[in-house]
Enzyme design. Structure first.
Site, PDB file in Angstrom:
ATOM      1  N   LYS A  87     -17.585   2.449   3.959  1.00 42.33           N
ATOM      2  CA  LYS A  87     -17.042   1.637   4.842  1.00 42.33           C
ATOM      3  C   LYS A  87     -17.587   1.911   6.181  1.00 42.33           C
ATOM      4  CE  LYS A  87     -12.258   0.998   5.179  1.00 42.33           C
ATOM      5  NZ  LYS A  87     -11.185   1.594   5.679  1.00 42.33           N
TER       6      LYS A  87
HETATM    7  O1  G3P Z   1      -7.648  -0.327   6.461  1.00 40.75           O
HETATM    8  C1  G3P Z   1      -7.542  -0.486   7.749  1.00 40.75           C
HETATM    9  C2  G3P Z   1      -6.019  -0.193   8.145  1.00 40.75           C
HETATM   10  O2  G3P Z   1      -5.837   1.066   7.860  1.00 40.75           O
HETATM   11  C3  G3P Z   1      -5.455  -0.422   9.602  1.00 40.75           C
HETATM   12  O3  G3P Z   1      -4.448  -0.550   9.397  1.00 40.75           O
HETATM   13  O4  G3P Z   1      -2.139   0.012  10.263  1.00 40.75           O
HETATM   14  O5  G3P Z   1      -4.008   1.053  11.231  1.00 40.75           O
HETATM   15  O6  G3P Z   1      -3.595  -1.335  11.579  1.00 40.75           O
HETATM   16  P1  G3P Z   1      -3.580  -0.258  10.598  1.00 40.75           P
END
Ligand code: G3P
Length: 226
Positions: A87
Site C-alpha cells: 500500500k
Molecule cells: O483503509 C483506509 C482506512 O483504514 C481509513 O479509514 O476509518 O481511518 O477513515 P478511517
C-alpha cells in the site's frame, strides 16, 4: 465483489474468515497502533497464516519519501511475502515510488485517495487496487459516490485492470453505495459487519421461524433430528 477486513486484530480476522467470503485483509499504521507494540513482520505473517494464500494481504509503507517508500516496499516483500500488495499513498513521492515498484512487478494498492485526480494518476501508474477513502471524502465535502462512479468509468474507458478497493467506512450504507457506484472491493472494520448482521429484525425473524417449527415438532427438534 471482494469483501476485505480493515483490521490487524488476529481474533477479528480468525472470527470473520469463517463467516464472510473473505477476499483479503488491509491495514495501515493507525490500524496497527491498536494492536500495541507488536512485532510488525511476525504479526503480518500471522495474518497471512490465518487467511491463507488465496486471500490478498495489503500492507502499507511507513516512509513518506521516495527512497524510503521503495525501501519499505522491498522490506515488506522480503519479510512477509512477494505476493503482498504494497500500500502506497498517492502523494508525489508515492507516485514516484509506484513507477519503480510497478516496473519490478510489485503488487500495488494505491491508498489515501480523496480525489478523482489521484485515482486517475494511480490507474495510469498501473496500481492493482486504488483505495478511495469514502467517509474521509465526505468529511472533506467531496462526494465519494460521484468520485467512485467516475473512477469506475475511467477504468472502463482505458481498459485498465485496476480495481477500486473502497475504504474508510463508518456505516454499511456507505459500503453499499461504494459497491453500487462501481467499486469491485470494499474493506471495512468488523464494527460495520457486526452492525449489519446484528439487526434485531434478523434475530426476531429467526426466533419466529424456530418458534413456529417447534410448535409443530416440539422444543429443541430441528430438521437434522427428523
Ligand atoms: O483503509 C483506509 C482506512 O483504514 C481509513 O479509514 O476509518 O481511518 O477513515 P478511517
Amino acid at each position: 465483489m471482494e469483501f476485505m477486513l480493515d483490521t490487524a486484530n488476529l481474533d477479528e480476522i480468525r472470527k470473520y474468515r469463517t463467516i464472510i467470503p473473505l477476499a483479503g485483509v488491509t491495514s495501515n499504521p493507525s490500524i496497527l497502533k491498536r494492536e500495541g507494540a507488536v512485532d510488525f513482520y511476525a504479526h503480518m505473517r500471522a495474518i497471512r497464516a490465518i487467511i491463507g494464500s488465496e486471500a490478498s494481504l495489503h500492507v502499507q509503507v511507513v516512509a513518506a519519501d521516495f527512497e524510503g517508500i521503495v525501501a519499505d516496499a522491498r522490506a515488506i516483500l522480503a519479510n512477509i511475502g512477494e505476493d503482498v500488495y504494497v500500500k502506497v499513498p498517492v502523494s508525489e513521492q508515492g507516485l514516484k515510488a509506484m513507477k519503480v515498484l510497478k516496473a519490478d512487478g510489485v503488487n500495488l494498492t494505491a491508498t489515501a485517495i480523496y480525489t478523482k485526480f489521484q485515482a486517475y494518476l494511480a490507474i495510469a501508474a498501473g496500481a492493482d487496487y486504488i483505495a478511495p477513502y469514502f467517509n474521509r471524502m465526505e468529511n472533506q465535502n467531496i462526494d465519494p459516490r460521484a468520485a467512485i462512479t467516475e473512477m469506475a468509468r475511467e477504468i472502463a474507458r482505458v481498459g485498465s485492470g485496476t480495481k477500486i478497493l473502497a475504504a474508510s467506512f463508518k456505516n454499511v450504507g456507505q459500503v453499499n453505495a461504494a459497491l453500487e457506484c462501481g467499486a469491485q472491493a470494499a474493506t471495512m472494520g468488523v464494527d460495520i459487519l457486526d452492525a449489519a448482521l446484528s439487526m434485531s429484525v434478523i434475530g426476531a425473524a429467526v426466533a419466529d421461524f424456530t418458534a413456529d417449527w417447534e410448535a409443530v415438532h416440539g422444543a429443541g427438534v430441528t430438521v437434522s433430528d427428523l
